[in-house]
Design a protein around this motif. Sequence first.
Motif, PDB file in Angstrom:
ATOM      1  N   CYS A 128       0.856  -1.187   0.000  1.00 29.69           N
ATOM      2  CA  CYS A 128       0.000   0.000   0.000  1.00 29.69           C
ATOM      3  C   CYS A 128       0.890   1.234   0.000  1.00 29.69           C
ATOM      4  O   CYS A 128       1.759   1.384   0.872  1.00 29.69           O
ATOM      5  N   VAL A 129       0.700   2.090  -0.995  1.00 33.72           N
ATOM      6  CA  VAL A 129       1.477   3.324  -1.086  1.00 33.72           C
ATOM      7  C   VAL A 129       0.512   4.496  -1.187  1.00 33.72           C
ATOM      8  O   VAL A 129      -0.663   4.332  -1.541  1.00 33.72           O
ATOM      9  N   THR A 130       1.013   5.673  -0.866  1.00 35.30           N
ATOM     10  CA  THR A 130       0.192   6.883  -0.968  1.00 35.30           C
ATOM     11  C   THR A 130       0.882   7.878  -1.896  1.00 35.30           C
ATOM     12  O   THR A 130       2.109   7.871  -2.049  1.00 35.30           O
ATOM     13  N   ALA A 131       0.071   8.727  -2.509  1.00 34.32           N
ATOM     14  CA  ALA A 131       0.583   9.744  -3.432  1.00 34.32           C
ATOM     15  C   ALA A 131      -0.257  10.997  -3.302  1.00 34.32           C
ATOM     16  O   ALA A 131      -1.484  10.927  -3.113  1.00 34.32           O
ATOM     17  N   ASP A 132       0.397  12.138  -3.416  1.00 34.74           N
ATOM     18  CA  ASP A 132      -0.343  13.404  -3.375  1.00 34.74           C
ATOM     19  C   ASP A 132      -1.188  13.590  -4.633  1.00 34.74           C
ATOM     20  O   ASP A 132      -2.250  14.211  -4.589  1.00 34.74           O
ATOM     21  N   LEU A 133      -0.703  13.043  -5.719  1.00 35.35           N
ATOM     22  CA  LEU A 133      -1.411  13.193  -6.996  1.00 35.35           C
ATOM     23  C   LEU A 133      -1.201  11.931  -7.824  1.00 35.35           C
ATOM     24  O   LEU A 133      -0.125  11.332  -7.785  1.00 35.35           O
ATOM     25  N   VAL A 134      -2.219  11.544  -8.570  1.00 38.40           N
ATOM     26  CA  VAL A 134      -2.148  10.356  -9.418  1.00 38.40           C
ATOM     27  C   VAL A 134      -2.360  10.767 -10.875  1.00 38.40           C
ATOM     28  O   VAL A 134      -3.267  11.543 -11.195  1.00 38.40           O
ATOM     29  N   LEU A 135      -1.516  10.231 -11.744  1.00 38.21           N
ATOM     30  CA  LEU A 135      -1.686  10.391 -13.186  1.00 38.21           C
ATOM     31  C   LEU A 135      -2.175   9.070 -13.760  1.00 38.21           C
ATOM     32  O   LEU A 135      -1.463   8.057 -13.689  1.00 38.21           O
ATOM     33  N   ASN A 136      -3.363   9.090 -14.310  1.00 35.48           N
ATOM     34  CA  ASN A 136      -3.925   7.915 -14.965  1.00 35.48           C
ATOM     35  C   ASN A 136      -3.525   7.967 -16.437  1.00 35.48           C
ATOM     36  O   ASN A 136      -4.171   8.614 -17.253  1.00 35.48           O
ATOM     37  N   LEU A 137      -2.428   7.290 -16.760  1.00 37.42           N
ATOM     38  CA  LEU A 137      -1.908   7.258 -18.127  1.00 37.42           C
ATOM     39  C   LEU A 137      -1.968   5.830 -18.648  1.00 37.42           C
ATOM     40  O   LEU A 137      -1.041   5.331 -19.304  1.00 37.42           O
ATOM     41  N   ASN A 171      -7.206  15.740  -7.527  1.00 31.99           N
ATOM     42  CA  ASN A 171      -5.792  15.350  -7.615  1.00 31.99           C
ATOM     43  C   ASN A 171      -5.595  14.048  -8.393  1.00 31.99           C
ATOM     44  O   ASN A 171      -4.663  13.292  -8.131  1.00 31.99           O
ATOM     45  N   LEU A 172      -6.479  13.824  -9.350  1.00 28.84           N
ATOM     46  CA  LEU A 172      -6.317  12.703 -10.271  1.00 28.84           C
ATOM     47  C   LEU A 172      -6.516  13.240 -11.678  1.00 28.84           C
ATOM     48  O   LEU A 172      -7.567  13.799 -11.994  1.00 28.84           O
ATOM     49  N   LEU A 173      -5.492  13.100 -12.504  1.00 26.13           N
ATOM     50  CA  LEU A 173      -5.544  13.555 -13.889  1.00 26.13           C
ATOM     51  C   LEU A 173      -5.449  12.346 -14.807  1.00 26.13           C
ATOM     52  O   LEU A 173      -4.758  11.365 -14.496  1.00 26.13           O
ATOM     53  N   ALA A 174      -6.143  12.402 -15.934  1.00 23.64           N
ATOM     54  CA  ALA A 174      -6.109  11.323 -16.921  1.00 23.64           C
ATOM     55  C   ALA A 174      -5.786  11.901 -18.295  1.00 23.64           C
ATOM     56  O   ALA A 174      -6.092  13.072 -18.575  1.00 23.64           O
TER      57      ALA A 174
END
Length: 522
Positions: A244-253, A392-395
Amino acid sequence: MTRGSELPTPDLPSLDHLHVDIAIIGAGINGASAAQHLSAAGYRVLVVDQGDFANGATSRSSRLLHCGLRHLATGTDFWQSLLRPDRLAKSMKTVRDDMLARDEIVHTIPNRVKPIKFCIPIYDDDQYSPWQMDAAFAALRLTSPRGVPLDYQRYSPTSQNDVPISPWLRDPDKLRSVAVFREYIFDWPERIALDAVFDARRMGAIVRNYTRVVDLKQQGQDPRWHLTLQSAHKITPSDSDTACVTADLVLNLAGAWVDDLIHQTGSNAAPKCTGIKGIHIALRLPEEFNDWGVFTYNSLGEPLYCLPFRGVHYVGLTRTPFTGDIAGVSASDQEIDWMISETNRCLPKLAISRDDILYSWAGVNPLTSDPEEPLGSREIKVHDLAPDGMPNLLALTGGPIMTHRRVARRLVKEITGRLSPTNTPQRPDYQGAQILSGQKGATSISADKVERCVHDEMPRSLTDLLMRRLGLGWEPDQGVAQARSIAEVAAPHMGWSDARVDAELHAYQNHLAKARRRPDAM
């Protein structure tokens, strides 16, 4: 010496409770380039892919470094396009992006591209006249007046003998003109993605292939994203565990899987991506076609490409909506037959048949969903999913291979306004590994290059080595002649027994039979 001790890949248990600035899901050309540029900007990055790096649309494209002509010559009526100035403006912006990307790639990694002469036949019954083709190339040049030359020239019927492939074109009595310009072929895009992702690793990014995101969510008032990772391919017995990891922002690529990943959060957001299947067939053509390609239109009025690549030509492509198993996509006999028919329609003297097909391939292009375009829009779009309840999730949708750096810089700019980097900025290195550069024909790979790929580039199988690390899968024989010798060089470093070497060879042959299949005999 076992592979587990040598592989520069952190096992999953060591990543448990890790926090990063940005988690990138998907390591195709756009994910790899985003990881490279964000790491260079000073962000602490994690990038994972459920399969091998660059094994999705990146490895199944037309491999063409487009100048942008396709966005002007769409097959629709020229005057009709003027009635939609909004779409015309969008097309011109895309054209400019393509031209600038073409300039940058040719100048910075000339060893990764090969120039070809691209021929466009213009017929009496075409929707485009010769003067409109001249105007289109003038518009292209204006978007990048000091860029890489197009070397555009249009030949009249009396001078068409200067184009060696013109006798092979259909309907010579209707042929009004032949336009020729300089274009480039990527050799090979998977390598460019690999170079980028490993350069990101050099700058501190944590990179893992064969790693699934099995859960993606925000918890309560915590703005961070929580990702549960699971190995899709064991390295060691402990690697079957999750982290399990955490991220301030996720890029859905994730390319064609972008909507699947969005829905994994529990969201019912409207689709962002339209998956369009395309196939290609590979065959040998007469020597007049050496270093020459053809850009024309099929019977549906859509582009048809015939492109030279490592001693063969491949022809594509189809464009059909796709909703099946993206990972297992392949060309059917029916699709191959249609492509054969269209090739014979455009180049009738070739008279090709199923027996002439060396191999085929198919992919799903992750285009941007657009209600007005059933086959998707080529607009490169960064989706901010906050309005859909996913802050904070971009695709990303619609990002082709050639604009990967511009897309990455666009993402850096977008993220810089939201999040400060943790580390000191660095400089990206675009040169990457030198594997087959400058060599032609049946390339022989040295043992030291195989060993370097095994130690440094995280392959899990012989297929990973042949198709993406070494590029031999794109040779006319698809690397079959060297497969055993490469497997035997890799074996002691991968921890393979003799039986495992045989199994890897069988798996590679099985991959070719399914993903790169020839049509059944008639």
